[in-house]
Design an enzyme around this catalytic site. Sequence first.
Site, short mmCIF file in Angstrom:
data_model
loop_
_atom_site.label_atom_id
_atom_site.label_comp_id
_atom_site.label_asym_id
_atom_site.label_seq_id
_atom_site.Cartn_x
_atom_site.Cartn_y
_atom_site.Cartn_z
N HIS A 58 25.17 27.76 36.29
CA HIS A 58 26.62 27.92 36.26
C HIS A 58 27.31 27.08 37.34
O HIS A 58 28.50 26.80 37.22
CB HIS A 58 27.01 29.39 36.49
CG HIS A 58 27.19 30.21 35.24
ND1 HIS A 58 27.87 29.76 34.14
CD2 HIS A 58 26.81 31.48 34.95
CE1 HIS A 58 27.90 30.72 33.21
NE2 HIS A 58 27.25 31.77 33.67
N GLU A 112 34.70 38.55 38.41
CA GLU A 112 34.83 38.21 37.00
C GLU A 112 34.91 39.51 36.20
O GLU A 112 34.12 40.42 36.46
CB GLU A 112 33.64 37.39 36.51
CG GLU A 112 33.89 36.85 35.11
CD GLU A 112 32.77 35.93 34.61
OE1 GLU A 112 31.73 35.79 35.28
OE2 GLU A 112 32.96 35.35 33.54
N GLU A 159 29.57 30.18 29.11
CA GLU A 159 28.45 31.08 28.85
C GLU A 159 27.51 30.56 27.76
O GLU A 159 26.29 30.58 27.93
CB GLU A 159 28.95 32.49 28.51
CG GLU A 159 29.68 33.19 29.67
CD GLU A 159 28.84 33.29 30.95
OE1 GLU A 159 27.62 33.06 30.90
OE2 GLU A 159 29.43 33.58 32.01
N GLY A 205 24.12 41.62 34.55
CA GLY A 205 22.86 41.08 35.07
C GLY A 205 23.04 40.42 36.43
O GLY A 205 22.34 40.73 37.38
N ALA A 206 23.99 39.51 36.51
CA ALA A 206 24.21 38.78 37.76
C ALA A 206 25.51 38.00 37.66
O ALA A 206 26.11 37.91 36.58
CB ALA A 206 23.06 37.82 38.02
N MET A 207 25.94 37.43 38.78
CA MET A 207 27.23 36.76 38.83
C MET A 207 27.15 35.48 39.66
O MET A 207 26.63 35.48 40.77
CB MET A 207 28.28 37.73 39.42
CG MET A 207 29.66 37.14 39.52
SD MET A 207 30.32 36.73 37.87
CE MET A 207 31.31 35.30 38.31
N GLU A 208 27.73 34.42 39.09
CA GLU A 208 27.56 33.07 39.64
C GLU A 208 28.56 32.67 40.72
O GLU A 208 28.86 31.48 40.86
CB GLU A 208 27.66 32.07 38.47
CG GLU A 208 29.07 31.93 37.84
CD GLU A 208 29.32 32.79 36.61
OE1 GLU A 208 28.66 33.84 36.48
OE2 GLU A 208 30.19 32.43 35.79
N ASN A 209 29.08 33.62 41.51
CA ASN A 209 30.03 33.27 42.57
C ASN A 209 29.57 32.02 43.34
O ASN A 209 28.41 31.89 43.67
CB ASN A 209 30.13 34.42 43.57
CG ASN A 209 30.21 35.76 42.90
OD1 ASN A 209 31.14 36.02 42.15
ND2 ASN A 209 29.20 36.60 43.10
N GLU A 215 22.33 31.73 36.48
CA GLU A 215 23.41 31.75 37.49
C GLU A 215 23.44 30.44 38.26
O GLU A 215 24.51 29.91 38.57
CB GLU A 215 23.25 32.93 38.45
CG GLU A 215 23.14 34.30 37.78
CD GLU A 215 24.20 34.59 36.74
OE1 GLU A 215 25.33 34.08 36.87
OE2 GLU A 215 23.90 35.33 35.78
#
Length: 896
Positions: free
Chosen positions: A305, A125, A324, A265-269, A302
């Site tokens: 999401h 992203e 978001e 911060g983080a990623m919702e893969n 996350e």
Amino acid sequence: MRTPNGSPIRREAYRPLAYGVETVDLDFVLEAQATLVTNRMRCVRNPDSDAGPIVLLGDGLTLVSVRIDGAEPAPGQLRETGSGLEIDVNADSVVVEIVTRIDPSANLTLSGLYRSRGGYYTQCEAEGFRRITYFPDRPDVMARYTVRLEADAALCPVLLSNGNLLETGSLPNGRHFARWEDPFPKPSYLFALVAADLKALERRVTTMSGREVLLQVWVEARDLDRVDHAMESLIHSMRWDEETFGLELDLDRFMIVAVSDFNMGAMENKGLNIFNTKYVLANPQSGTDVDYENVESVVAHEYFHNWTGNRVTCRDWFQLTLKEGLTVFRDQQFSADMLARASDSPAAAASARAVTRIANVRVLRSAQFPEDAGPMAHPIRPDSYQEINNFYTATVYEKGSEVIRMLHTLLGKEGFRNGMDLYFSYHDGQAVTCDDFVGCMAEANGADLDLFMRWYSQAGTPRLKAEGVFDAADGSYTLTLSQRTPPTPGQADKLPLHIPVAVGLIGADGKDLPLQLEGEARAGDSTRILELKEASKSWRFTGLAAEPVPSILRGFSAPVILEVDENDARLAFRMAHDSDPFNRWDAAQRYMERVILALAADAAAGRQLEVPQAFGHAFRALLVNESLDPAFLAEILALPAETYLLECMPQADPAPLRAALMHLMRELGHAMQADFLDRYLDLEVDGDYRYHPADAGKRALRNLCLRYLTAWGGATAIDLAQKQFEHAGNMTERYGALAALVQSDAPARFDALAAFHEQYKDDALVLDKWFLLQASAWRWSEAAPATLEQVRALMDNPAFSLSNPNKVYSLLGGYFRGNAAEFHRPDGAGYAFWVEQVRALNKSNPQVASRMARALEGWRKFTPEIQARIRAVFETLAKDEGLSPDVAEIVGKALA
Ligand code: TRP
Ligand code: ZN
């Protein structure tokens, strides 16, 4: 490769692609400098689109080969464009196989495939997938993925990707492989892989429908003693989403991976969330209560999401707030519920919820309001951008969440839930727009939200004015609400918005009065939601014996600036009595803000500074009030954020503001030393550390008392802080004591800083706190070392690195964004340093560079002298060749 500067991408220009992708099979041969990526995709004609070629985007790729349905492309069939490849095909469905080579070791942008501490990680992203392979890299292309990974078995024993594991096996030459399959179609930005030397904490839990799922939190082996809280948080998040929205985990396996080098911060893969270590790792010795809270809320964010973002995703990046804003709202509600659940009475639960709400509003006021008042002001759904990475903003996230919260307020809890249910029933598996979401809310509730949609298109913070007139003759109180939104760049004229305003009326005894609106049968509520839809409107309350004190915008029911003419006595009254805990806090903040701004004006004019006695009384009454929850009291007694106060000054001037803040803390600490000390001694938490809201609240208030005491600086205060520092049983106490010492003039702070460094020099996350504290420290006397020189010196510390975002955010961010008085020093040396660092970062990591560049974007709010200095440095930067689109957009808009 990229859109040239100055030609923005427009929301209106959205067109579906001629060809989408149905399935993708990826094969990665991971090698440090030359990773080979084979991408076999089935491209299918989109019946809803005009005819055209297959359009693939690519960025920084070395193309090795292309085959179309197994054959070499015919002459002229394949074209390289500025942004990727185009392929002409006649068939409705073809298989395109593309091989590319990439160099993950040279990738310092942390976008695409990169390396961190020996491992391989991806961040796709928003537009990172095109840095891995040629692809229609936009969120409206949803495909099913399989992935094969191959790497050195010793260096990368763990091979992860989205979805379910199909197969693993060993290969010659010490290599091994794994194959993964994600059963759910997804956009390319949710693709992820990890190949590294990691260990997992595992738990098996049963979902609401009775399925057993495997949860894993993957970290480096040395960090395994810091992952329990992240796992607990994940399990709480799963339960909460089941109970609150009926949403269940849809995979057999859900993984969280921690990585040290990460831009955000983080990623919702999908099924493989990748986190900045900062938001995973915490144990009592390394993380503060605030870190525990942050881990809990980011893990929740996350995880949430998975439904709001992944199952239903965004049609295009202008819709970013669709996922978001909604997901921030969900994580905020979760955090409030978690705090309320730990309370032992309804009043305590309300106070606990208010603590979460206050924290949300502090972020909004200190980060989003300035953004909305500056050159980057944009609606939560922007109309254009030059670089999408610049639009992961406080506006899209935090104001976006406020907009969702207003829907929740207007429609009620059940109405909101019905809207969510309808949203998933219509749009599961689709890439949709904000209109689709609000449309479901409207349809499920038979509500007209047309006017409400203006929140999506209009930028700027509305000013809400409240004026009340009491008529003693007939016992009525007429409340007039009016609104006005100041112009923002590109939006001169603003229209009235649909604003829910929660209102209460307080009687002389401090109790809420039952509300009776003229012409309404229903009466008795103590808080009413008034819906303002026009520029101005009046409401008449009847049956009042005496003039009430209005309490407007309870719970911060809308993201506006409330203008209400209240004298000090009224603020003190509401500080003491407002039944709405949020507004009670807000009354205290308003009173403090007023006092601080007056002190700052005195400091600027060279007058004597004096804290008004009446304010002191009101403050002390709260300080000694033992019936208030400590966590709530800690919020009430804390100063408003400096960045917010700067916005409130007629002409922002950091030096006198800092003088005012120091004076206020010193005076209160001095005048009330006995009370601060009493409370400090009372609030000690016995026993082993546990992360529990009750304990955390006590520690927060206790550390705040210590801050006031060391600001005053008496020997007892410094002694207390030193003792707490030495005997602390956990990081909350140790760091609280260090912060209190560093935020003082006491020479003891240097020894404490040295001792802290010695103890934690190999602990990256703890050292980030150490860097941040020094960069953001106030200078209590001229004799103190200059902050800028210290920051420069700290850059030479072996633990510092410009290529690690956490380090940059702590040290440089702490200085640029968290230390206005020192950064804006009159000789301009702070700005020269800023130019240097933005330039250096621009070369390696444009996203981080842009974040640092943004520290000065609000320059037009300052005094003319300060403005002139900042304008000059922006003009210097603007002349640079090779500015990334990220930084160029910020500089261009700042000067426009
Ligand atoms: N979608 C992520 C979140 O909010 C944000 C994010 C993580 C991101 N890493 C990024 C955005 C890199 C842009 C670039 O949870
Ligand atoms: Zn998010």
